[in-house]
Design an enzyme around this catalytic site. Sequence first.
Site, PDB file in Angstrom:
ATOM      1  N   HIS A 374       0.793  -1.126  -0.028  1.00 45.88           N
ATOM      2  CA  HIS A 374      -0.057  -0.163  -0.020  1.00 45.88           C
ATOM      3  C   HIS A 374       0.921   1.655  -0.112  1.00 45.88           C
ATOM      4  CE1 HIS A 374      -3.674   2.013   0.237  1.00 45.88           C
ATOM      5  NE2 HIS A 374      -4.513   1.254   0.769  1.00 45.88           N
ATOM      6  N   TYR A 488     -13.328   5.971   9.941  1.00 45.29           N
ATOM      7  CA  TYR A 488     -12.510   6.465   9.044  1.00 45.29           C
ATOM      8  C   TYR A 488     -13.183   6.075   7.712  1.00 45.29           C
ATOM      9  CZ  TYR A 488      -7.927   6.786   6.474  1.00 45.29           C
ATOM     10  OH  TYR A 488      -6.879   6.995   5.819  1.00 45.29           O
ATOM     11  N   THR A 501      -4.866  10.554  -0.226  1.00 47.04           N
ATOM     12  CA  THR A 501      -6.266  10.200   0.530  1.00 47.04           C
ATOM     13  C   THR A 501      -6.586  11.343   1.463  1.00 47.04           C
ATOM     14  OG1 THR A 501      -5.445   8.746   2.036  1.00 47.04           O
ATOM     15  CG2 THR A 501      -6.458   7.761   0.145  1.00 47.04           C
TER      16      THR A 501
END
Length: 669
Positions: A374, A488, A501
């Site tokens: 990620h 979240y 993000t």
Amino acid sequence: MARLLTKSCFRRGDAACSPFCTLLRAYSTGSIDTEYLQNSSIPTMYFQEHLPRLPIPKLEDSIKRYLNAQTPLLDSEQFRKTEQLAKSFQNGIGKQLHEELLLHDKQNEHTSYVYDYWLDMYLCAREPIVLNFNPFMSFAPDPQPEYNNQLIRSTNMVVSAMRFLKTVQAGYLEPEILHINPDKRDTQGFKNFIRFVPSLLPGCPAHMANAYPMDMSPFVWLFNSTRLPKLNRDELVADENGKHLLVLRNGNFYVFDVIDKDGNIVKASEIHAHLQYILSDATPAPEFPLGYLTSEERNTWAVLRQKLLENGNEEALKKVDSAVFCLCLDDFPIKDDVHLSHNMLHGSGMNRWYDKSFSIIMTQDGTAAVNFEHSWGDGITVIRFQNEVFRDSTQRPAISPQTLPAKVDSSQAIQKLVFHLDDSLKSAISIAKKKFDATMSSFTIVPMEYRRGGKEFLQTQKISPDAVAQLSFQMAYFRQYGHTRTTYEACSTAAFKHGRTEVIRSASVYTKKCSEAFVRNLSKHSVAELRSMLQECSKYHKQLIQEASMGQGYDRHLYAMKCLRESNGLTLPEFYQDPAYAQINYNVITTTTLTSPAIHLLGFATPVADGFGISYSMHNDSMVFNIGAYTDRDVGQFVQCVHQSLEDIFKVLEEKTVKSCSKNSTRGN
């Protein structure tokens, strides 16, 4: 410092190259149909240099949004203390930090103000990346059942992935553009117009047309890259010269070239033959499978990798690191979506290399998924890759069930990697396996499909589908535990240069009020009152989405100021030491959403031991959820609570709809 836009592949497709030149190069090779996915009239990086920069919100706006997010989480006394600290910060040291961040941003105009800090967040984390960071997204089955065969589908996907790689390298991949009115603007006419706009101003006309070009820089890390374990901070590396594919099967490592010496994709029939050879290899699983080490705590893995290098494994590891990507061939079929989720998210650990930028996992029955590391990028990049690969591999497959493998000597073309392990490394692998097995046995993931309705019905009710999904999580948690916790929801800021993000803090005073009404006082409220509450939740949630997607959330702003302060070796202000600040960053409900015809299911694990990790997709007439948790939480009960919450919401909306239709019918008589 991360390499940003320096890869030569993007220099070949930059804004200076005209669409005519792009087209001419493609046809001059004579290979546009077999070597590339597409030939965009707008070069891949056409908009990149002139993307708007991620804005830094006003400090007073971030503090206001922060306090709004804290309101449903704190009692009146806790909120009073937090509000006092926030206001003192805003009027005191926060002003100075904000100004320093503005200066830092001005000095780094090539990137966004939070990019390096966010990259460090990933690379400095010492937890194992499996479960803690790596998500998965599974492909939908091939529409033609006979193509859902491990060998056939693997071959087709490898070829399509290589076409994607070459398309990106040549600058032929159409830039990702978010169209607010896709029916009117996502047209060839728009593309023809925009490609003739002077390259100095390509973004402005697009914005005027409600079309927002997206940041394409993460594609530089998609292929030939890996995350290397290092003490205290890992490193992203890439080797553009790698022409080989890494294949894992039964814990064994194989490599063979998929790009030839002339830069062309190796013939599909040869790739077919090589994969057939690997699938027929009777070599047993190694006693000490090396892949387990990539599931270790990062500092532990860094030390062990150094030992591997000292033990004479440098060349083998270099082959692993520089491979275009990793293909994991699993010797079993998928039983159901629970089995699929566990296998694609973590698997057994033996047949994985979690550090690669991405792996395509292919099981015996042709079920396929991508598991990706990620730190280098987000789902928006990976879903573009999966969409294109799925479309290409299903609409123009390189081989069919009738195709015969090429008559080549695969034993000469394929190199099986051999690793030299001393007793300490063997012991470390055994320890890593025990820890891996213990962790995975404590994790549960449960898919759920809600079929009563989806985004089509909700849109007719003028209710945000995403707001309903997020509200169902709030109501479910409230139903199960009796209070509201931090939530979240990831939101892409890819409309900005090097945007990553922002956070949508979907737990609000509106969702709390709605949860209390539906869970505790349902009989005390009329349908009209309940519907009004749903509309309030929807309206506020849409506001949060808009703010976050435009870089106007508060999380990244406050986080960047915190990182800036820490980087200067200074004590953090009281504001950051407030327990409420720690609590709101302890995300008990972590969510992400993505919907695509190419995707069957996606999933990730919760980042906290007592939380829930929720991925979901919104379809026209259904909603699909995949909810994961550790043994500290009863995930099965939570899934039931989500379902009940959706039932309650839809009942209210449908009852209103029925009454409305009944009135209209009466008027017509």
